[in-house]
Design a protein around this motif. Structure first.
Motif, mmCIF file in Angstrom:
data_model
loop_
_atom_site.group_PDB
_atom_site.id
_atom_site.type_symbol
_atom_site.label_atom_id
_atom_site.label_comp_id
_atom_site.label_asym_id
_atom_site.label_seq_id
_atom_site.Cartn_x
_atom_site.Cartn_y
_atom_site.Cartn_z
ATOM 1 N N SER A 282 52.235 18.439 -4.802
ATOM 2 C CA SER A 282 51.393 18.346 -3.613
ATOM 3 C C SER A 282 52.262 17.917 -2.435
ATOM 4 O O SER A 282 53.413 17.499 -2.618
ATOM 5 C CB SER A 282 50.293 17.318 -3.858
ATOM 6 N N VAL A 283 51.691 18.005 -1.231
ATOM 7 C CA VAL A 283 52.440 17.595 -0.038
ATOM 8 C C VAL A 283 52.841 16.127 -0.178
ATOM 9 O O VAL A 283 53.934 15.717 0.206
ATOM 10 C CB VAL A 283 51.584 17.810 1.228
ATOM 11 N N ALA A 284 51.950 15.332 -0.785
ATOM 12 C CA ALA A 284 52.224 13.900 -0.941
ATOM 13 C C ALA A 284 53.454 13.668 -1.827
ATOM 14 O O ALA A 284 54.210 12.725 -1.614
ATOM 15 C CB ALA A 284 51.009 13.213 -1.551
ATOM 16 N N LEU A 285 53.674 14.541 -2.798
ATOM 17 C CA LEU A 285 54.843 14.386 -3.673
ATOM 18 C C LEU A 285 56.112 14.879 -2.998
ATOM 19 O O LEU A 285 57.188 14.321 -3.152
ATOM 20 C CB LEU A 285 54.657 15.196 -4.959
ATOM 21 N N TRP A 286 55.955 15.945 -2.268
ATOM 22 C CA TRP A 286 57.064 16.634 -1.595
ATOM 23 C C TRP A 286 57.972 15.649 -0.872
ATOM 24 O O TRP A 286 59.182 15.718 -0.930
ATOM 25 C CB TRP A 286 56.407 17.637 -0.648
ATOM 26 N N GLU A 290 64.505 14.526 -2.178
ATOM 27 C CA GLU A 290 65.536 14.778 -1.167
ATOM 28 C C GLU A 290 65.871 16.262 -1.126
ATOM 29 O O GLU A 290 66.017 16.851 -0.084
ATOM 30 C CB GLU A 290 66.817 14.006 -1.563
ATOM 31 N N GLU A 291 66.000 16.820 -2.312
ATOM 32 C CA GLU A 291 66.405 18.223 -2.386
ATOM 33 C C GLU A 291 65.502 18.982 -3.346
ATOM 34 O O GLU A 291 64.813 18.393 -4.186
ATOM 35 C CB GLU A 291 67.872 18.332 -2.849
ATOM 36 N N THR A 305 67.749 20.991 1.131
ATOM 37 C CA THR A 305 66.887 19.847 1.439
ATOM 38 C C THR A 305 65.452 20.334 1.611
ATOM 39 O O THR A 305 65.199 21.532 1.782
ATOM 40 C CB THR A 305 67.332 19.173 2.746
ATOM 41 N N MET A 306 64.539 19.395 1.608
ATOM 42 C CA MET A 306 63.135 19.745 1.796
ATOM 43 C C MET A 306 62.952 20.362 3.184
ATOM 44 O O MET A 306 62.197 21.312 3.350
ATOM 45 C CB MET A 306 62.257 18.498 1.672
ATOM 46 N N ILE A 307 63.698 19.825 4.172
ATOM 47 C CA ILE A 307 63.554 20.336 5.547
ATOM 48 C C ILE A 307 64.044 21.782 5.604
ATOM 49 O O ILE A 307 63.412 22.646 6.205
ATOM 50 C CB ILE A 307 64.350 19.441 6.528
ATOM 51 N N ASP A 308 65.140 22.041 4.904
ATOM 52 C CA ASP A 308 65.677 23.400 4.873
ATOM 53 C C ASP A 308 64.646 24.358 4.262
ATOM 54 O O ASP A 308 64.424 25.458 4.779
ATOM 55 C CB ASP A 308 66.981 23.386 4.054
ATOM 56 N N ALA A 309 64.028 23.915 3.166
ATOM 57 C CA ALA A 309 63.023 24.757 2.499
ATOM 58 C C ALA A 309 61.846 25.011 3.435
ATOM 59 O O ALA A 309 61.342 26.140 3.542
ATOM 60 C CB ALA A 309 62.551 24.084 1.219
#
Ligand SMILES: Nc1ncnc2c1ncn2[C@@H]1O[C@H](COP(=O)(O)OP(=O)(O)OP(=O)(O)O)[C@@H](O)[C@H]1O
Length: 680
Positions: A282-286, A290-291, A305-309
């Protein structure tokens, strides 16, 4: 490893480090790399692995000094495909087995700090990847290498460094949370109260530490607490890399978040690299990761990274308000989103990844396809540690048995009930010839039916085994300590059951009087039950599914009953059964010796006189000339019965050796089953 090889690996890694240093902003890491190289002695020949203890110490001290850098290069995993042999026989298909590639050249790393989420649809290879990464998977072929702080890691080193937490929460339901972690620490040889308190507190288990885990008949801790407990038991070895297979499966989103937050905090605090496979975060877990790594049919299509994704999804206009980037990534590799940037989504993702800094770093450095061998992950420790492990396992099993009404109470009660039933129905059995068969049926019942009842031990053995499988995979102990502890608990338990039963029936039925005869009855019943229990455990170890193990054990016991010589006299059995299974059957020997112990030395009066005669009888069993000479024609001795049935030729000691031999053989088979079954 030769100095030359070591040097080449260091040089190969210089490039990756330069990139990593820029990414992570570490200024002191280069000095660490230089100081770290060459300190761990590794060997390419795993069969000649250097002593584990020395390596343990080196490895740990290395990792305590710096933030760990964990990199896996080009992991490939294949299994033998094609039909199993029995299907080939059935279909006359003799084609050679093919291989099935489950992981295809996956390179992955852990960030300097934080956790890596491994995403992918069902069947994409997440669990396999974690098992290969943790060196817990034997397969047809492995390829790839693992490096920690630039040094190649060998399987026995991973046993010290890594802990794998699988999807199942296998624990003893009657133990409390605190006891479970304490036993795990003792098994790892690292028990300290302060450490125990710390793990309990940091895994958020303080409020339930004295609550029992729970089982089918007793409600215990919640699902989220159970997951955190499973992770806590993996933390007792102070791993530096944690592999979590679906840590949130079956949990609601709030509980999942709590579990992941707890693990993340612990990992941050203790500098642990975490790889966790997730079905659908879920978004809460996301935000806790870090990656992220995304798998598609065993291939890595994204690492970043999550931001890259998230940016990748945004750039391709896949994210609307409230959309979860994780959902979009999975939709892309599952085919729900059919096209991205005019390409197949997996291709677009992979291209994006390969163009990234991390992608270049991970994919451009190449090594020859070295083969990883999964070694025996059970750490080779000193003999005193092994004795300590057996004592801890014994203590834990004893606690389990003493609290577990199903495993212990009900079964003892069953022997008591059976004994009472027999005592009341066969009460005061007269010493006359037409009750000899009733007397024999007591011995048959004692051996065969009580052996049959060993099926009731299958559920508790399956529970014990699943805990053993989990702990063995994490290198806590091997099959021998488990088998020995199990044997040491089984012996007094079975003896108790045999004793209760024997005391109840022996004198109320009126079996052969005398303490010697009673103890012989007790001893041989005990031996037969030990064999029967081992047989049930053996079947449950090979087929650890309750219903299947139950059916198989019932069948095997039914079969032994048929050939043991009670329903059909041994020598009246068809030759094949007589010369094969009749003599392999432990029940044959137990039944014979119980019958001999009871009948030999007893004279039975015959009650059926021939019509018109008061001195000549029609005895159920034929009397010998010697008996007729001594007691007349209306008597038969126990020895006559034994001779008629064909039970002869073996002394009491002989029977004891045979039954003990079968017991030892069955235990040996159990050892083999424990050693070679269970996922490894
Ligand atoms: N020993 C094996 N023999 C044959 N096939 C295997 C073996 N191990 C795994 N597979 C296959 O490899 C694929 C990946 O399995 P794996 O369990 O790793 O997937 P997963 O992504 O973890 O799936 P899930 O999310 O459903 O648990 C599956 O198709 C599985 O059937």
């Amino acid at each position: 490893m030769s100095p030359l090889q070591s040097k080449s690996i260091v040089e190969d890694f210089k490039f990756s480090h330069d990139v990593d240093l820029k990414l992570a902003g570490h200024s002191s890491a280069r000095a660490e790399i230089a100081s770290n190289t060459g300190t761990i002695e590794t060997s390419d020949d795993h069969s000649h692995a250097s002593p584990v203890k020395a390596v343990d110490i080196d490895i740990r001290s290395e990792f305590e000094r710096a933030s760990m850098r964990v990199v896996y290069r080009h992991l490939t995993y294949e299994v033998k495909g094609g039909k199993p042999w029995w299907k080939k026989v059935a279909t006359f298909d003799w084609k050679k087995s093919t291989t099935k590639r489950i992981l295809d050249d996956v390179s992955i790393r852990a960030p300097a700090k934080g956790m890596t989420a491994i995403l992918g649809p069902s069947g994409s290879g997440k669990s396999t990847l974690l098992e290969v990464m943790s060196f817990r998977r034997n397969g047809y072929q492995h390829g790839g290498k693992c490096y920690v702080n630039e040094q190649e890691v060998q399987p026995y080193q991973m046993a010290v460094l890594g802990a794998l937490v699988e999807q199942d929460d296998d624990h003893f339901g009657v133990l409390t949370v605190r006891e479970t972690i304490a036993f795990a620490m003792k098994l790892a040889g690292r028990y300290e109260v302060s450490q125990l308190d710390r793990i309990i507190e940091e895994m958020g288990l303080s409020s339930c530490q004295n609550v029992r885990i729970g089982n089918a008949i007793q409600k215990g801790i919640s699902g989220g607490q159970k997951r955190r407990l499973t992770v806590a038991t993996a933390l007792v070895t102070s791993p530096k890399i944690l592999f979590l297979d679906e840590p949130t499966s079956g949990l609601d989103s709030f509980t999942s978040k709590r579990v992941i937050a707890c693990i993340r905090d612990y990992a941050y605090k203790h500098d642990i690299a975490v790889f966790a496979s997730l079905h659908q975060p879920s978004v809460a877990l996301w935000e806790h990761f870090e990656e992220i790594a995304v798998l598609d049919k065993g291939r890595l299509v994204f690492l970043g990274t999550m931001i890259d994704a998230e940016n990748f999804c945004r750039d391709n206009m896949l994210l609307r308000k409230y959309d979860n980037p994780a959902d979009k990534l999975i939709e892309m590799v599952s085919g729900i989103i059919p096209i991205v940037n005019n390409k197949a989504p997996a291709v677009a993702m992979r291209e994006h990844y390969e163009l990234s800094l991390l992608g270049k770093e991970m994919e451009t450095v190449r090594y020859g396809s070295a083969t990883l061998h999964t070694g025996d992950l059970v750490k080779r420790r000193g003999i005193s540690h092994q004795f300590n492990v057996i004592a801890v396992l014994f203590d834990r099993l004893l606690t389990n048995y003493s609290r577990n009404l199903l495993a212990f109470g009900i079964r003892m009660g069953m022997f008591l009930g059976m004994g009472a039933m027999l005592a009341l129905i066969w009460i005061n059995l007269a010493r006359v010839d037409d009750r000899i068969n009733d007397r024999l049926s007591i011995h048959f019942f004692s051996v065969a039916f009580l052996s049959f009842m060993s099926v009731a031990g299958i559920p508790s053995f399956i529970e014990e085994r699943s805990v053993y499988v989990r702990e063995r995979r994490n290198g806590l102990y091997g099959p021998l300590p488990f088998l020995l502890a199990n044997t040491f608990v089984l012996i007094p338990f079975v003896f108790g059951c045999a004793l209760i039963f024997s005391i109840i029936i022996y004198w109320s039925i009126g079996l052969h009087p005398g303490a010697g005869h009673f103890f012989r009855f007790l001893s041989f019943l005990f031996l037969a039950l030990l064999v029967a229990e081992t047989q049930s455990s053996l079947i449950a170890a090979i087929v650890p599914i309750f219903v299947a193990a139950l059916a198989l054990t019932a069948f095997v016991n039914g079969f032994w009953m048929c050939v043991q010589g009670f329903f059909i006299r041994g020598r009246s059995l068809p030759r094949f059964w007589y010369y094969s299974f009749h003599f392999m059957d432990y029940q044959t020997y137990a039944f014979e010796i119980l019958a001999k112990n009871d009948l030999v030395g007893v004279v039975f009066k015959c009650r059926n006189f021939f019509p018109g005669s008061t001195t000549d009888c029609n005895c159920v069993y034929p009397a010998s000339q010697e008996t007729i000479d001594m007691y007349g024609k209306c008597a038969v001795t126990g020895q006559d019965v034994i001779d008629y049935l064909g039970f002869g030729g073996i002394s009491v000691t002989g029977y004891a050796f045979i039954l003990l031999g079968i017991f030892v053989l069955y235990r040996f088979f159990l050892y083999i089953a424990l050693r070679y079954t269970g996922k490894l």
